[in-house]
Design a protein around this motif. Sequence first.
Motif, PDB file in Angstrom:
ATOM      1  N   ALA A 155      -4.575 -39.951   2.408  1.00  0.00           N
ATOM      2  CA  ALA A 155      -5.810 -39.351   1.033  1.00  0.00           C
ATOM      3  C   ALA A 155      -5.896 -38.420   0.313  1.00  0.00           C
ATOM      4  O   ALA A 155      -5.546 -37.106   1.179  1.00  0.00           O
ATOM      5  N   PHE A 156      -6.573 -38.009  -0.372  1.00  0.00           N
ATOM      6  CA  PHE A 156      -6.291 -37.147  -1.270  1.00  0.00           C
ATOM      7  C   PHE A 156      -7.897 -36.797  -1.641  1.00  0.00           C
ATOM      8  O   PHE A 156      -7.964 -37.930  -2.328  1.00  0.00           O
ATOM      9  N   ALA A 157      -8.334 -35.655  -1.379  1.00  0.00           N
ATOM     10  CA  ALA A 157      -9.241 -35.329  -2.446  1.00  0.00           C
ATOM     11  C   ALA A 157      -9.529 -34.532  -3.747  1.00  0.00           C
ATOM     12  O   ALA A 157      -8.757 -33.633  -3.757  1.00  0.00           O
ATOM     13  N   LEU A 158     -10.691 -35.108  -4.239  1.00  0.00           N
ATOM     14  CA  LEU A 158     -11.158 -34.603  -6.072  1.00  0.00           C
ATOM     15  C   LEU A 158     -12.348 -34.458  -5.499  1.00  0.00           C
ATOM     16  O   LEU A 158     -12.724 -34.748  -5.485  1.00  0.00           O
ATOM     17  N   THR A 159     -11.900 -32.778  -5.827  1.00  0.00           N
ATOM     18  CA  THR A 159     -13.402 -31.983  -6.340  1.00  0.00           C
ATOM     19  C   THR A 159     -13.558 -31.246  -7.343  1.00  0.00           C
ATOM     20  O   THR A 159     -12.852 -30.517  -7.385  1.00  0.00           O
ATOM     21  N   ALA A 160     -14.854 -31.489  -7.569  1.00  0.00           N
ATOM     22  CA  ALA A 160     -15.528 -31.093  -8.900  1.00  0.00           C
ATOM     23  C   ALA A 160     -16.555 -30.180  -8.920  1.00  0.00           C
ATOM     24  O   ALA A 160     -17.714 -30.697  -8.817  1.00  0.00           O
ATOM     25  N   ILE A 161     -16.597 -28.613  -9.056  1.00  0.00           N
ATOM     26  CA  ILE A 161     -17.657 -27.751  -9.116  1.00  0.00           C
ATOM     27  C   ILE A 161     -18.239 -27.230 -10.446  1.00  0.00           C
ATOM     28  O   ILE A 161     -17.452 -26.108 -10.766  1.00  0.00           O
ATOM     29  N   ALA A 162     -19.018 -27.435 -10.953  1.00  0.00           N
ATOM     30  CA  ALA A 162     -19.805 -27.224 -12.286  1.00  0.00           C
ATOM     31  C   ALA A 162     -20.677 -26.151 -11.640  1.00  0.00           C
ATOM     32  O   ALA A 162     -21.945 -26.043 -11.141  1.00  0.00           O
ATOM     33  N   THR A 163     -20.881 -24.680 -12.080  1.00  0.00           N
ATOM     34  CA  THR A 163     -21.339 -23.641 -11.601  1.00  0.00           C
ATOM     35  C   THR A 163     -22.352 -23.519 -13.384  1.00  0.00           C
ATOM     36  O   THR A 163     -21.944 -23.129 -14.518  1.00  0.00           O
ATOM     37  N   TRP A 164     -23.598 -22.521 -13.059  1.00  0.00           N
ATOM     38  CA  TRP A 164     -24.409 -21.830 -14.673  1.00  0.00           C
ATOM     39  C   TRP A 164     -25.539 -21.265 -14.618  1.00  0.00           C
ATOM     40  O   TRP A 164     -25.645 -21.348 -13.383  1.00  0.00           O
ATOM     41  N   LYS A 165     -25.742 -20.867 -15.156  1.00  0.00           N
ATOM     42  CA  LYS A 165     -26.980 -20.114 -14.555  1.00  0.00           C
ATOM     43  C   LYS A 165     -28.236 -21.096 -14.909  1.00  0.00           C
ATOM     44  O   LYS A 165     -28.426 -20.531 -16.612  1.00  0.00           O
ATOM     45  N   LYS A 166     -29.142 -20.525 -14.081  1.00  0.00           N
ATOM     46  CA  LYS A 166     -30.348 -20.989 -14.761  1.00  0.00           C
ATOM     47  C   LYS A 166     -31.507 -20.619 -15.543  1.00  0.00           C
ATOM     48  O   LYS A 166     -31.695 -19.445 -15.525  1.00  0.00           O
ATOM     49  N   LYS A 167     -32.105 -21.303 -16.016  1.00  0.00           N
ATOM     50  CA  LYS A 167     -33.533 -20.553 -16.825  1.00  0.00           C
ATOM     51  C   LYS A 167     -34.501 -19.952 -16.296  1.00  0.00           C
ATOM     52  O   LYS A 167     -34.853 -18.983 -17.186  1.00  0.00           O
ATOM     53  N   ASN A 168     -34.569 -19.602 -15.267  1.00  0.00           N
ATOM     54  CA  ASN A 168     -34.879 -19.217 -14.029  1.00  0.00           C
ATOM     55  C   ASN A 168     -34.612 -17.667 -14.056  1.00  0.00           C
ATOM     56  O   ASN A 168     -34.279 -17.216 -12.505  1.00  0.00           O
ATOM     57  N   GLY A 169     -33.136 -17.468 -14.405  1.00  0.00           N
ATOM     58  CA  GLY A 169     -32.700 -16.269 -13.682  1.00  0.00           C
ATOM     59  C   GLY A 169     -31.589 -16.952 -12.526  1.00  0.00           C
ATOM     60  O   GLY A 169     -30.764 -15.722 -11.875  1.00  0.00           O
ATOM     61  N   GLN A 170     -31.027 -17.724 -11.703  1.00  0.00           N
ATOM     62  CA  GLN A 170     -31.068 -18.273 -10.536  1.00  0.00           C
ATOM     63  C   GLN A 170     -29.312 -19.447 -10.638  1.00  0.00           C
ATOM     64  O   GLN A 170     -29.084 -19.395 -12.031  1.00  0.00           O
ATOM     65  N   ALA A 171     -28.790 -18.996  -9.697  1.00  0.00           N
ATOM     66  CA  ALA A 171     -27.302 -19.098  -9.710  1.00  0.00           C
ATOM     67  C   ALA A 171     -27.701 -21.007  -9.668  1.00  0.00           C
ATOM     68  O   ALA A 171     -27.907 -21.428  -8.708  1.00  0.00           O
ATOM     69  N   GLY A 172     -26.418 -22.434 -10.364  1.00  0.00           N
ATOM     70  CA  GLY A 172     -26.939 -23.571 -10.821  1.00  0.00           C
ATOM     71  C   GLY A 172     -25.347 -23.814 -10.223  1.00  0.00           C
ATOM     72  O   GLY A 172     -24.462 -23.524 -10.595  1.00  0.00           O
TER      73      GLY A 172
END
Length: 563
Positions: A155-172
């Motif tokens: 088996a192979f695992a496919l992983t995607a991680i999306a990151t961004w800066k929230k409107k409240n200043g925290q990391a998403g």
Amino acid sequence: MRRLHARWERAHGAQGEGGFTLVEVLLAMFLIVAMMVVTIGVLLSSLVTIAVARQRQSGAALATQSIESMRALPYSTVTAGSAAGCDTTLGLAATTDNVSGAGASAVFSPSSTVLAIAPETLVVNTQSPCAYTTTVDSTTYTVRQYVTRSATSDAFALTAIATWKKKNGQAGTSVERTETFSPGGCLQDSLHPFSGPCQAAFSARGGTDAMSVSVTPVDAAGVPQAAEPSITLVLPAASSTLEVEQSVALTSTGVAAGGVDSTGTASSSPQVLTAGSDPTSTVQQTFSGVVSVPGRSTTSVLGATTLTAATGTTTGSLGGAVSAGSGACLMPTATGAAAAVSTGPAGALRPCAVAGLVHGGPATLALGGAQLFTSEGVRTSAGAAQVYKGTSAGVCGATAPGCARASAARSIGTARFLPGVAPVGLWQLTGLTESAVAERGATTPTPTQARSGTLRLWTGVAYTDVPLTGLDATYVWDSTGTGFPPVTAGSVTVTGTLVVTTGGSTLDGASDCADEACVVQVDSGSISGRFTVTDTAAGQAWAVDVQLGGATAVAAYQEAPVA
């Protein structure tokens, strides 16, 4: 007087012309401002919450899109190592985030706050470890994608991680993860070009051909008179089918004895039961049904002549299971009897479908008061299954992953055609039994077919008995002297042809079944005929078509590439 009035106003004040004091006005303004501040705060907080939720939704969508983009690529592109670097045509660039080590020692080891998993071996190729950035609604997202391999399976695992800066200043952060699996790697793009799972494909169909005898009025030239009534006597038939490739589909069908009149209306409708493993199409994982159809009588009237098809009760059962609870499937064998075939471990995905019908009879087709055809003791059965390797002696052999197996059997105690024109009829079948068994897997056992019984033929003066085993012949009753002479009984004359063909098998596809499906088909032969019955006294002729068919089994298999 004026002085008295002025004095009174000073003493009592001017009623109705009072106002708010400065203190009251200032207090009211303070309360209004306070309420507005609170309302605006709640409104701004709500707007931020909505914006953050929208960002989170976009982040999840981008991570899912990344996963689906990898699955839409050729399997070898996604799962095989490559030193070519990230695919810049897709906007991908190399990333070291969540990665430790390098080259063959690279490991995907995200923070537990991002994804709580043990470190996994990283596949380094044009898709992994790679990243791209994109802007949605003025928010910049970075999407990183990784392909990792299990240490214990293919088996192979496919992983995607999306990151961004929230409107409240925290990391998403949004993480999407799935597996793509195929036995042995399945790296042949021409067969399974996408990153979805691939596996061996199995297909099986066993069944007995529909048996029928029909009567149609014809003119002097033998051309059917379409506007006139016709009738068809239908005898029992059974079939079972199986399709397995990532999902399972099963069908069992039983056709009871009955009649069809000139309008096409049948007195007995086929009973069809289905099951499947795909919940989007059906939630039915197993099925079983009892067939119990009472005797029927169907008539069509031509002037003073009545065409009648009459049958007795048909009994039997239909059954099937996506995961055989007992691991056994009751299927017809080469001898025509039913035997339990072990399809695999109990509870495993070992699909099986079976059908069996019995019509003791008699079944009759009559023209006026004269019988054209009678039958008794009709039995028909069929089965289709995916069989696991080496679970039953003599079935599929020991080669993984097994085979598709199909089988069918039928027997007729007695069948007579035109019993009124000769002592037992123009021709008679006695003790007919026939069967067909086909298997196809990584190895293909020799398909088997068999037919036995006796065919008795009226030559015009006596009977001749012909064994049905291996019989391939044509018999003609005509006026040209090439066969038997026409048969006359009173004002009725009979001519026609009876054709009996022997069974056979065909085998298609390469021996390894890797590049294309391998198919085996076997049948027990067929029995059919066309006759003309002419009644000179009534000035009418009828065409009688006889289709008794045979037993057929088809099995197909295609192995998982590089399995």
